[in-house]
Design a protein around this motif. Sequence first.
Motif, PDB file in Angstrom:
ATOM      1  N   PRO A   1       0.808  -1.224   0.000  1.00 39.58           N
ATOM      2  CA  PRO A   1       0.000   0.000   0.000  1.00 39.58           C
ATOM      3  C   PRO A   1       0.842   1.275   0.000  1.00 39.58           C
ATOM      4  O   PRO A   1       0.480   2.255  -0.638  1.00 39.58           O
ATOM      5  CB  PRO A   1      -0.823  -0.098   1.281  1.00 39.58           C
ATOM      6  N   GLU A   2       1.986   1.239   0.666  1.00 40.12           N
ATOM      7  CA  GLU A   2       2.806   2.457   0.743  1.00 40.12           C
ATOM      8  C   GLU A   2       3.388   2.841  -0.618  1.00 40.12           C
ATOM      9  O   GLU A   2       3.710   4.001  -0.849  1.00 40.12           O
ATOM     10  CB  GLU A   2       3.920   2.312   1.783  1.00 40.12           C
ATOM     11  N   LEU A   3       3.491   1.889  -1.542  1.00 36.44           N
ATOM     12  CA  LEU A   3       3.953   2.208  -2.895  1.00 36.44           C
ATOM     13  C   LEU A   3       2.813   2.694  -3.780  1.00 36.44           C
ATOM     14  O   LEU A   3       3.037   3.365  -4.780  1.00 36.44           O
ATOM     15  CB  LEU A   3       4.606   0.983  -3.547  1.00 36.44           C
ATOM     16  N   GLU A   4       1.601   2.332  -3.422  1.00 37.93           N
ATOM     17  CA  GLU A   4       0.453   2.686  -4.256  1.00 37.93           C
ATOM     18  C   GLU A   4       0.061   4.153  -4.115  1.00 37.93           C
ATOM     19  O   GLU A   4      -0.410   4.766  -5.050  1.00 37.93           O
ATOM     20  CB  GLU A   4      -0.741   1.777  -3.899  1.00 37.93           C
ATOM     21  N   TRP A   5       0.232   4.741  -2.974  1.00 34.94           N
ATOM     22  CA  TRP A   5      -0.286   6.089  -2.717  1.00 34.94           C
ATOM     23  C   TRP A   5       0.843   7.102  -2.697  1.00 34.94           C
ATOM     24  O   TRP A   5       1.362   7.451  -1.651  1.00 34.94           O
ATOM     25  CB  TRP A   5      -1.070   6.110  -1.409  1.00 34.94           C
ATOM     26  N   GLU A   6       1.249   7.547  -3.859  1.00 33.36           N
ATOM     27  CA  GLU A   6       2.282   8.571  -3.979  1.00 33.36           C
ATOM     28  C   GLU A   6       1.952   9.448  -5.192  1.00 33.36           C
ATOM     29  O   GLU A   6       1.290   9.003  -6.116  1.00 33.36           O
ATOM     30  CB  GLU A   6       3.673   7.939  -4.120  1.00 33.36           C
ATOM     31  N   HIS A   7       2.398  10.687  -5.143  1.00 32.02           N
ATOM     32  CA  HIS A   7       2.213  11.640  -6.251  1.00 32.02           C
ATOM     33  C   HIS A   7       0.742  11.936  -6.553  1.00 32.02           C
ATOM     34  O   HIS A   7       0.407  12.298  -7.675  1.00 32.02           O
ATOM     35  CB  HIS A   7       2.908  11.155  -7.531  1.00 32.02           C
TER      36      HIS A   7
END
Length: 143
Positions: free
Chosen positions: A37-43
């Motif tokens: 999940p921490e890679l999914e929610w960026e930018h």
Amino acid sequence: MPKPLEIKVSKVNNPQTLETVFAIRREVFVVEQHCPPELEWEHEEESHHFLATVDGEPAGACRWRKTEQGYKLERFAVLKQYRGQGVAHVMVTTALNDLPADADYIYLNAQIDAMPLYAKSGFEKTGPQFEEAGIQHFKMVKK
């Protein structure tokens, strides 16, 4: 003969619809493909988000954003029950049409299974295969 599906892709500009976009991405990437999940929610703030619907029902999501290299198409997700019906192709076309007129370098990181979809829209594989969020990808550039 069944009536053809009505596929629409709209740019998202309100928080409620953005939550629907995020829910689709969560279902496809985090639940189904086991992406962290921490890679999914960026930018999220600098991205331009889109919601695809089929006959009025939420079916897919994608986004584009400007990066140091150019314009990057990202996070193409179609819910399982709507795959194979042309939803992703309409999303790619809509995202491309939304880019600024000066978007001369357009690229994406394609999961291997999705490469034929992007190739239909003029993207070509470039560089070596790589892993992102535990999934094999190739960079593809619009020609």
